[in-house]
Design an enzyme around this catalytic site. Structure first.
Site, PDB file in Angstrom:
ATOM      1  N   SER A   1      29.761 -28.721 -16.475  1.00 14.40           N
ATOM      2  CA  SER A   1      28.788 -29.980 -17.137  1.00 14.40           C
ATOM      3  C   SER A   1      29.111 -31.069 -16.069  1.00 14.40           C
ATOM      4  O   SER A   1      30.119 -31.017 -15.629  1.00 14.40           O
ATOM      5  CB  SER A   1      29.859 -30.326 -18.152  1.00 14.40           C
ATOM      6  OG  SER A   1      28.868 -32.061 -18.389  1.00 14.40           O
TER       7      SER A   1
ATOM      8  N   TYR B   1      22.707 -34.236 -17.147  1.00  9.81           N
ATOM      9  CA  TYR B   1      22.046 -34.240 -17.796  1.00  9.81           C
ATOM     10  C   TYR B   1      20.964 -35.595 -16.988  1.00  9.81           C
ATOM     11  O   TYR B   1      21.666 -35.603 -16.034  1.00  9.81           O
ATOM     12  CB  TYR B   1      22.450 -35.553 -18.726  1.00  9.81           C
ATOM     13  CG  TYR B   1      22.841 -34.801 -19.598  1.00  9.81           C
ATOM     14  CD1 TYR B   1      22.638 -34.788 -21.087  1.00  9.81           C
ATOM     15  CD2 TYR B   1      24.741 -35.041 -19.879  1.00  9.81           C
ATOM     16  CE1 TYR B   1      23.251 -33.995 -22.243  1.00  9.81           C
ATOM     17  CE2 TYR B   1      25.368 -34.228 -21.113  1.00  9.81           C
ATOM     18  CZ  TYR B   1      24.460 -34.059 -22.093  1.00  9.81           C
ATOM     19  OH  TYR B   1      25.515 -33.007 -22.871  1.00  9.81           O
TER      20      TYR B   1
HETATM   21  C1  LIG Z   1      32.911 -31.342 -26.998  1.00  7.95           C
HETATM   22  C2  LIG Z   1      32.127 -30.432 -26.940  1.00  7.95           C
HETATM   23  C3  LIG Z   1      30.963 -31.225 -25.404  1.00  7.95           C
HETATM   24  C4  LIG Z   1      29.674 -31.024 -24.606  1.00  7.95           C
HETATM   25  N1  LIG Z   1      29.368 -31.710 -23.815  1.00  7.95           N
HETATM   26  C5  LIG Z   1      28.141 -30.733 -23.354  1.00  7.95           C
HETATM   27  C6  LIG Z   1      27.216 -31.445 -22.238  1.00  7.95           C
HETATM   28  O1  LIG Z   1      28.340 -32.444 -21.068  1.00  7.95           O
HETATM   29  N2  LIG Z   1      26.843 -31.087 -21.456  1.00  7.95           N
HETATM   30  C7  LIG Z   1      25.068 -29.791 -22.629  1.00  7.95           C
HETATM   31  O2  LIG Z   1      24.560 -29.432 -21.472  1.00  7.95           O
HETATM   32  N3  LIG Z   1      26.439 -29.429 -24.084  1.00  7.95           N
HETATM   33  C8  LIG Z   1      27.688 -29.762 -24.286  1.00  7.95           C
HETATM   34  N4  LIG Z   1      27.786 -29.665 -25.469  1.00  7.95           N
HETATM   35  C9  LIG Z   1      27.269 -29.006 -25.870  1.00  7.95           C
HETATM   36  C10 LIG Z   1      27.242 -27.708 -25.886  1.00  7.95           C
HETATM   37  O3  LIG Z   1      26.843 -26.854 -24.363  1.00  7.95           O
HETATM   38  C11 LIG Z   1      27.155 -25.874 -26.395  1.00  7.95           C
HETATM   39  O4  LIG Z   1      25.494 -26.368 -26.689  1.00  7.95           O
HETATM   40  C12 LIG Z   1      27.289 -25.789 -28.123  1.00  7.95           C
HETATM   41  O5  LIG Z   1      29.186 -26.355 -27.949  1.00  7.95           O
HETATM   42  C13 LIG Z   1      27.538 -24.251 -28.581  1.00  7.95           C
HETATM   43  O6  LIG Z   1      28.303 -24.630 -30.199  1.00  7.95           O
HETATM   44  P1  LIG Z   1      29.583 -23.369 -30.401  1.00  7.95           P
HETATM   45  O7  LIG Z   1      30.691 -25.291 -29.630  1.00  7.95           O
HETATM   46  O8  LIG Z   1      29.224 -23.277 -30.930  1.00  7.95           O
HETATM   47  O9  LIG Z   1      29.502 -22.564 -29.126  1.00  7.95           O
HETATM   48  C14 LIG Z   1      29.129 -29.785 -25.896  1.00  7.95           C
HETATM   49  C15 LIG Z   1      29.926 -29.364 -26.744  1.00  7.95           C
HETATM   50  C16 LIG Z   1      31.132 -30.054 -27.229  1.00  7.95           C
HETATM   51  C17 LIG Z   1      31.732 -29.011 -28.627  1.00  7.95           C
HETATM   52  C1  LIG Z   2      29.402 -36.488 -22.824  1.00  8.51           C
HETATM   53  C2  LIG Z   2      29.026 -36.153 -23.749  1.00  8.51           C
HETATM   54  C3  LIG Z   2      26.956 -36.935 -23.926  1.00  8.51           C
HETATM   55  C4  LIG Z   2      28.852 -34.317 -23.855  1.00  8.51           C
HETATM   56  C5  LIG Z   2      28.831 -34.050 -25.588  1.00  8.51           C
HETATM   57  O1  LIG Z   2      29.568 -34.584 -26.071  1.00  8.51           O
HETATM   58  C6  LIG Z   2      27.104 -33.692 -25.300  1.00  8.51           C
HETATM   59  O2  LIG Z   2      26.687 -33.120 -24.424  1.00  8.51           O
HETATM   60  O3  LIG Z   2      27.624 -32.990 -26.343  1.00  8.51           O
END
Ligand SMILES: Cc1cc2nc3c(=O)[nH]c(=O)nc-3n(C[C@H](O)[C@H](O)[C@H](O)COP(=O)(O)O)c2cc1C
Ligand SMILES: CC(C)CC(=O)C(=O)O
Length: 359
Positions: free
Chosen positions: A106, A129
């Site tokens: 990320s 992002y």
């Molecule tokens: C704690 C957390 C942080 C995340 N941070 C980002 C991120 O920084 N950038 C992003 O594109 N998606 C982020 N996501 C989304 C994940 O990339 C992904 O789409 C999603 O968690 C997939 O679903 P799953 O957790 O059920 O496997 C985040 C998800 C979680 C749970």
């Molecule tokens: C820093 C946050 C915007 C990342 C996150 O939680 C997400 O993308 O789901």
């Protein structure tokens, strides 16, 4: 999974982590119905096994945009791995390398891109992002290239970070000492200013993300790098077609684990129309609620080339650092290997629409 099931990793992570951190991981936007709908969509898909196929040598390996993988599995980009383990993304990178999985780092990683790359023995991608301050992006792209990252993943489903009721209620802020170290401190000072009723992460992201970007802006990234470009957060055939027309190398079909548009269609439900629109002109990855080897098989049958796993990697990391992440990934790969044998699939490419039925 060395005797420990995935739900045991989840339970242990929940016990170990402070409540607001757990809520940040587990939570979704709005009603959180898009979180549970992702799981329900995969559960509705049933597998149609073929028998009397020689499955004495099933091969789970594949390659994704030039990256060789032990199985069609990568770790989804997730911010701030140090929230759950002091080593953060460095431990995750080691585990991904040990298990032959792709790791998408990320933009809001809590370890530097260079430290992560030094620990990695497998392929890394960098997720971005689109920030208002474009010079931050230029710097990150250059550093990713120099450190050997192999693709950029632009997340397009977050013109703003959605309202996540748990984080708002907790006034969630990233604890002091954990930072998005790869961006300027003023860009992501998410450890400041969480107050009951408002999440610091949401507020700072809203201030910094550029909500005005459109398809035309993709050229700006293309002009700055020759790295493959993947768009994450596509949920319609229309947008998948536009992505292909704009020459992207891959898309991640995703509803962001239920954390962005509330009530968004689950990725697994969106996948068939997207696969049809794409017609093999770019790579397709599915994420959201992948928890079993059979989920990987279902995703491939629906038209994906690979899956990303999100929260389970963080459960493993919270449980036992790098070893926990490895165990989670290895467990999924072993289950996928079994699903292949029992489906009568010898190679990853053998999965297609004939392998599933929807209920
Ligand atoms: C704690 C957390 C942080 C995340 N941070 C980002 C991120 O920084 N950038 C992003 O594109 N998606 C982020 N996501 C989304 C994940 O990339 C992904 O789409 C999603 O968690 C997939 O679903 P799953 O957790 O059920 O496997 C985040 C998800 C979680 C749970
Ligand atoms: C820093 C946050 C915007 C990342 C996150 O939680 C997400 O993308 O789901």
């Amino acid at each position: 999974m060395t005797g420990t099931t995935l739900s045991e990793y989840e339970s242990r992570a929940r016990e170990l982590l402070p409540g607001p951190v757990w809520d940040f991981l587990a939570g979704g936007s709005g009603t959180e119905s898009a979180v549970s709908a992702g799981r329900a969509a995969l559960d509705r898909v049933r597998l149609r096994p073929r028998v009397l196929v020689d499955v004495s040598a099933c091969d789970t390996r594949c390659s994704l945009l030039g990256a060789p993988l032990a199985a069609p599995v990568g770790i989804a980009p997730m911010a701030y791995h140090r929230l759950v383990h002091p080593e953060g993304e460095v431990a995750t990178a080691r585990a991904a390398g040990d298990t032959g999985a792709l790791f998408t780092v990320s933009m809001f990683a809590s370890r530097t891109l260079e430290d992560i790359a030094a620990a990695a023995t497998g392929p890394l991608w960098l997720q971005l992002y689109w920030l208002r301050r474009r010079e931050q992006l230029t710097g990150l792209i250059r550093r990713a290239e120099d450190a050997g990252y192999r693709a950029l993943v632009l997340t397009v489903d977050a013109p703003r970070v959605a309202h996540r009721p748990r984080d708002a209620r907790n006034g969630f802020a990233v604890p002091a000492g954990i930072r998005a170290v790869n961006v300027d401190a003023s860009v992501m000072s998410a450890s400041h200013g969480g107050t009951a009723g408002e999440s610091a992460v949401a507020r700072h992201s809203r201030e910094q993300f550029d909500p005005s970007i459109t398809w035309a802006d993709l050229a700006w990234i293309r002009e700055r790098t020759a790295l493959p470009l993947v768009l994450k957060g596509i949920l319609t055939g229309e947008d998948a077609l536009l992505a292909v027309e704009h020459g992207v190398d891959g898309i991640v079909v995703s509803n962001h684990g239920g954390r962005q548009l509330d009530c968004a269609i689950p990725a697994a439900d969106a996948l068939p129309e997207i696969a049809e629109a794409v017609a093999d002109r770019c790579r397709i990855i599915l994420d959201g609620s992948i928890r079993h080897g059979t989920d990987i098989a279902k995703a491939l049958c629906l038209g994906a080339h690979a899956v990303f796993v999100g929260r389970p990697a963080l459960w493993g990391l919270a449980h036992s650092g790098s070893e926990g992440v490895s165990a989670v990934l290895r467990g999924l790969s072993n289950e996928f290997d079994e699903a292949m044998a029992l489906m009568g699939a010898v190679r990853v490419e053998d999965f297609d629409r004939s392998g599933i039925v929807h209920h």
